[in-house]
Design an enzyme around this catalytic site. Structure first.
Site, PDB file in Angstrom:
ATOM      1  N   ILE A  42     -59.703  12.886 117.851  1.00 24.03           N
ATOM      2  CA  ILE A  42     -58.250  12.916 118.055  1.00 24.03           C
ATOM      3  C   ILE A  42     -57.642  14.257 117.669  1.00 24.03           C
ATOM      4  O   ILE A  42     -56.435  14.454 117.805  1.00 24.03           O
ATOM      5  CB  ILE A  42     -57.558  11.793 117.268  1.00 24.03           C
TER       6      ILE A  42
ATOM      7  N   TYR B  86     -59.107  23.966 110.908  1.00 23.69           N
ATOM      8  CA  TYR B  86     -59.274  23.146 109.709  1.00 23.69           C
ATOM      9  C   TYR B  86     -60.493  22.245 109.793  1.00 23.69           C
ATOM     10  O   TYR B  86     -60.992  21.764 108.775  1.00 23.69           O
ATOM     11  CB  TYR B  86     -58.035  22.278 109.496  1.00 23.69           C
ATOM     12  N   GLY B  87     -60.973  21.953 111.008  1.00 29.19           N
ATOM     13  CA  GLY B  87     -62.097  21.045 111.174  1.00 29.19           C
ATOM     14  C   GLY B  87     -61.883  20.100 112.337  1.00 29.19           C
ATOM     15  O   GLY B  87     -61.200  20.432 113.305  1.00 29.19           O
TER      16      GLY B  87
ATOM     17  N   ASP C   2     -44.022  22.359 102.942  1.00 29.32           N
ATOM     18  CA  ASP C   2     -44.441  22.569 104.337  1.00 29.32           C
ATOM     19  C   ASP C   2     -44.018  21.389 105.211  1.00 29.32           C
ATOM     20  O   ASP C   2     -44.786  20.934 106.063  1.00 29.32           O
ATOM     21  CB  ASP C   2     -45.951  22.782 104.410  1.00 29.32           C
TER      22      ASP C   2
ATOM     23  N   HIS D 288     -58.839  18.724 116.670  1.00 25.66           N
ATOM     24  CA  HIS D 288     -59.805  19.709 116.180  1.00 25.66           C
ATOM     25  C   HIS D 288     -59.119  21.065 116.112  1.00 25.66           C
ATOM     26  O   HIS D 288     -58.178  21.350 116.854  1.00 25.66           O
ATOM     27  CB  HIS D 288     -61.036  19.789 117.097  1.00 25.66           C
TER      28      HIS D 288
END
Length: 529
Positions: A155, A160-161, A275, A157
């Site tokens: 879901i 960050y991974g 943030d 990418h």
């Protein structure tokens, strides 16, 4: 006698002349008769000429008709060719679409078959194999999870991974699993991961995303990738704002209320999110909102250096005091971000779309008006102070004109959130008590965090091994069955005093001492039993 002769001769001459004239007339008549004969012959010639012309015209018309017929046949042939080409193209397109559909179906079938082969449905009663790992390949990255979790799809990418949705076969819940690849290679990112895990593990609130599990590696030595299991949400607020989905005043009211409700819990722990933006606000189909991504969060009373200068918040949602490097900033920076998000809900586009720092502060002042001289003096940077003074006296924009369909109470709340002076902005408690939330506000149902946070490790120059140790320590909290679980140390426990720590090596030694003490207590308890 002469005269007579002359008279006679004259008469003779006259007769001769008359005779000559007669001859001339006769000649003319002959010519005329000859011309009449010519005139009498012309109708036949004209008739023949007319017939010739008619024949020529008929031939020309016939040729024209034939030419038109040929052109019509050619046009018909061209049209037929075009139709044939279109039909062929349509057939080709249909064949291509069918091939693509077949390929997609085959791909899906292959994926399902692979999933079925790799992860057969676990038995309903036997969970003995839940801890066995199984690997997938997602966007070129190996995604290894216990059989307890059935991967559904990717879901998200990015740098960050990778994030996959999954089913928890033990609880039946839908979850999201985020893999942070090579989590300890970049110390700044590793510290951010530690911070987020530590905060979210302690926060328990309906409007904050919760961590359900941190997957345990085979060993500490093999601990290179971090897998975080959290609640699965349907979408985020950014996707909703940019979609054609209509947003009523009730929607806006409920979303902003939940933001503030979750933010109250964060602020009560003495933590600043720093943030807040639409993409960090996750939404379910029932409009439940959860705040996520606390990787940039900080404790408000932190004393370590660099707290005020580190990058914070996405530019469009950044408070003026952050952009202009004030001497100190407070929880009011989060209220500013909520105000920007609120305006984006009302207008369906970001309020301040600055291209850089200068453009951002320019847009802010052109919208909320020029700050006072006292506010300008709070700005540390002399060039920034001079820049704002050079802008002159900028009038404030009327938000009621900017958002003509908005609830008047919504406009009033928005204005109170977007003051240039942070001390004049509403606190989160004051915002929740605003008349705009009259139908939702219930202080007894807006819980606070029962303990304050003190993240002293922010000030230390932590190395890779120590950060790895700290994150491994956080992971143990989710695995009480692990033999090393008794060694877990709560970094936020008041008994775990970090105030005297001056270096990462001292922290490492303190962790080891704490673990040894716990180990001795466990052994003593076992002997007594």
């Amino acid at each position: 006698m002469e005269p007579e002769f002359d008279h006679f001769q004259s008469q003779m001459d006259s007769d001769n002349t008359h005779q000559s004239t007669m001859f001339n007339v006769q000649d003319n008549n002959a010519i005329l008769m000859s011309g009449m004969e010519n005139v009498l012959q012309s109708p036949r010639q004209l008739q023949a000429a007319a017939q010739a012309q008619q024949q020529a015209a008929a031939q020309a018309q016939q040729q024209q008709v034939q030419a038109q017929q040929v052109q019509a046949q050619q046009a018909q042939q061209q049209q037929q060719q075009q139709q044939n080409q279109q039909q062929q193209q349509q057939q080709q397109n249909q064949q291509n679409q069918q091939q693509q559909q077949n390929q997609q179906q085959q791909s899906q079938q292959m994926t399902q078959q692979q999933l079925q082969q790799l992860m057969p449905p676990p038995p309903t009663s036997d969970t003995s194999n839940f801890n066995d790992n199984i690997s997938y390949f997602v966007y070129g990255s190996q995604f290894t999870v216990p059989r307890r979790y059935s991967i559904v799809k990717c879901i998200g990418h990015g740098a960050y991974g990778v994030v996959c949705s999954a089913k928890d076969n033990l609880t039946g819940e839908k979850v999201a699993i985020k893999k942070i690849s090579k989590a300890f290679d970049n110390l700044k990112d590793t510290k951010r991961t530690l911070r987020e895990i530590h905060l979210l593990r302690h926060f328990k609130h309906e409007n904050l995303i919760s961590i359900k599990d941190i997957l345990k590696p085979n060993s500490k030595e093999q601990f290179e990738d971090v897998y975080i299991v959290s609640e699965l949400m349907d979408t985020d607020l950014h996707q909703i704002i940019t979609s054609p989905q209509p947003l009523s005043d009730d929607h806006c009211q409920y979303f902003v209320y939940q933001m503030l409700r979750g933010l109250k819990h964060i602020h009560s722990a003495n933590v600043l999110h720093r943030d807040l933006k639409p993409s960090n606000l996750l939404i379910n189909e029932d409009c439940l909102l959860k705040i996520c991504d606390l990787g940039l969060a900080r404790v408000e009373d932190a004393t370590h250096q660099g707290f005020m200068t580190e990058y914070v918040a996405t530019r469009w949602y950044r408070a003026p005091e952050v952009i202009l490097s004030w001497n100190k900033y407070t929880k009011a920076i989060d209220i500013w971000s909520v105000g920007c998000i609120f305006a984006e809900l009302l207008g369906r586009k970001p309020l301040f779309q600055g291209k850089d720092y200068i453009h951002q502060i320019t847009l802010i002042i052109e919208t909320i008006g020029s700050p006072s001289e006292e506010d300008i003096c709070n700005i540390a940077n002399e060039q920034a102070r001079q820049f704002i003074r050079n802008m002159g006296n900028q009038p404030k924009v009327n938000f009621a004109n900017m958002f003509p369909k908005a609830n008047p109470d919504a406009i009033d709340l928005l204005e109170r959130m977007l003051y240039f002076d942070p001390s004049k902005r509403l606190t989160v408690e004051e915002a929740l008590a605003h008349p705009y939330f009259q139908s939702l506000h219930d202080p007894s149902d807006e819980p606070i965090c029962l303990h304050k946070f003190s993240l002293n490790f922010e000030a230390w120059d932590l190395n890779r091994d120590l950060l790895k140790e700290l994150i491994y320590n956080e992971m143990l909290a989710y695995h009480p069955e692990d033999p090393q679980a008794p060694y877990y140390t709560d970094l936020n426990n008041p008994n775990f005093n970090l105030s005297r720590i001056q270096s990462s090596s001292e922290l490492f030694n303190l962790l080891q001492q704490q673990k040894q003490q716990i180990h001795q207590q466990v052994n003593q308890q076992s002997i007594k039993n």
